[in-house]
Design an enzyme around this catalytic site. Sequence first.
Site, short mmCIF file in Angstrom:
data_model
loop_
_atom_site.label_atom_id
_atom_site.label_comp_id
_atom_site.label_asym_id
_atom_site.label_seq_id
_atom_site.Cartn_x
_atom_site.Cartn_y
_atom_site.Cartn_z
N VAL A 183 3.99 1.03 2.21
CA VAL A 183 4.07 -0.17 3.06
C VAL A 183 4.46 -1.33 2.14
CG1 VAL A 183 2.81 -1.77 4.55
CG2 VAL A 183 2.31 0.68 4.65
N GLY A 230 0.85 -1.20 0.00
CA GLY A 230 0.00 0.00 0.00
C GLY A 230 0.88 1.23 0.00
N SER A 231 0.28 2.35 -0.34
CA SER A 231 1.05 3.60 -0.30
C SER A 231 0.11 4.76 0.04
CB SER A 231 1.73 3.87 -1.65
OG SER A 231 0.74 3.85 -2.67
N ASP A 290 -8.19 7.63 12.98
CA ASP A 290 -8.35 7.34 11.54
C ASP A 290 -8.97 5.96 11.37
OD1 ASP A 290 -6.14 7.24 8.58
OD2 ASP A 290 -8.23 7.87 8.83
C1 BD4 Z 1 -1.22 -7.97 3.17
C2 BD4 Z 1 -1.34 -6.47 3.32
C3 BD4 Z 1 -1.89 -5.71 2.28
C4 BD4 Z 1 -2.00 -4.32 2.36
C5 BD4 Z 1 -1.54 -3.69 3.53
C6 BD4 Z 1 -0.98 -4.45 4.59
C7 BD4 Z 1 -0.87 -5.84 4.51
C8 BD4 Z 1 -0.63 -3.52 5.61
C9 BD4 Z 1 -0.06 -3.62 6.88
C10 BD4 Z 1 0.10 -2.48 7.65
C11 BD4 Z 1 -0.27 -1.20 7.16
C12 BD4 Z 1 -0.07 0.06 7.98
C13 BD4 Z 1 -0.82 -1.09 5.88
C14 BD4 Z 1 -1.00 -2.23 5.12
N1 BD4 Z 1 -1.53 -2.36 3.88
C15 BD4 Z 1 -2.02 -1.26 3.04
C16 BD4 Z 1 -3.54 -1.28 2.95
C17 BD4 Z 1 -4.16 -1.24 4.31
N2 BD4 Z 1 -5.62 -1.21 4.24
C18 BD4 Z 1 0.71 -2.91 8.90
O1 BD4 Z 1 1.00 -2.23 9.87
N3 BD4 Z 1 0.88 -4.26 8.87
C19 BD4 Z 1 0.44 -4.73 7.65
O2 BD4 Z 1 0.46 -5.89 7.31
#
Ligand code: BD4
Length: 273
Positions: free
Chosen positions: A27, A20-21, A139
Amino acid sequence: MAVFKPENVEDFYEIGEVLGSGHFGQVRQVRERTSGNFWAGKFLKIRKVACSRLGLDRSSVEREVEILQAVQHPNIVALKDVFESRAEVVLILELVSGGELFDFIAEKETLLETEAIEFMKQILKGLKFIHCKNIAHFDLKPENIMLSDKVSKPPNIKLIDFGLAHLFHPGEEYKSTSGTPQYIAPEVINCQPLSTAADMCVLSFLRLSGLSPFQGDNDEETLGNVIAMKYEFNEHYFSLTSPMAKDFIQKLLMKNPEMTAEECLLHPWIKPI
Ligand SMILES: Cc1ccc2c(c1)c1c3c(c(C)cc1n2CCCN)C(=O)NC3=O
């Protein structure tokens, strides 16, 4: 000032795919070289000069790290490590690979109230834990409510992304204009002092319908609905919802929600007498 590991994160983790971004950076999935375990790396661009519009203040990253270090709970994503280079801080976080709660719900034919109650219980346990530490998430939206994995029964919920979270100090008045229009609390829009109650405002409605109760045709209309606390129980989504569940929602969808997370856990819809 908090000190993060000055070593190069790539000496310890293989950097994988983007998960994600956002405004903060990216991330990415990362793999720990010693154990082979997978984690999530949150790569945060840090402002090089105070007046820059690019990147985050280091102080806001320090706040996120301080809060994550204080909230170790089964329903909250865990922080494992923090690395810092010249212009970037990398948070090594628990990988939650079950996807977003709403995608899980969307893929189901129907959502039983018993399933909604289980989800609500776990979210409320996480919120009760952070609120008892005078921390608000600020949030809380579908994208930030994820499942640990795709196999646990019932699914294990994790609250993620504490980038807007705040630790209240005694007697402090805190205001913010950050958040997501459909899921923002009225007091944020009205620039009123905030509290942990802001996390409670739209919570319950989201669990049962997957919708923002205030959704308008555009952000301006949505924000107007939030300010006016104008919402409806769309019969198409709520025709089979029990009166107890609607009572639970109505007690939260108020400018000053009647219930804290702790009190919600005692509501007869969540904890039948
Ligand atoms: C498998 C997967 C896919 C998308 C992820 C994550 C994990 C994810 C994670 C986190 C964050 C802050 C954003 C994340 N994103 C971005 C989208 C979050 N709704 C995080 O803290 N652990 C994650 O696994």
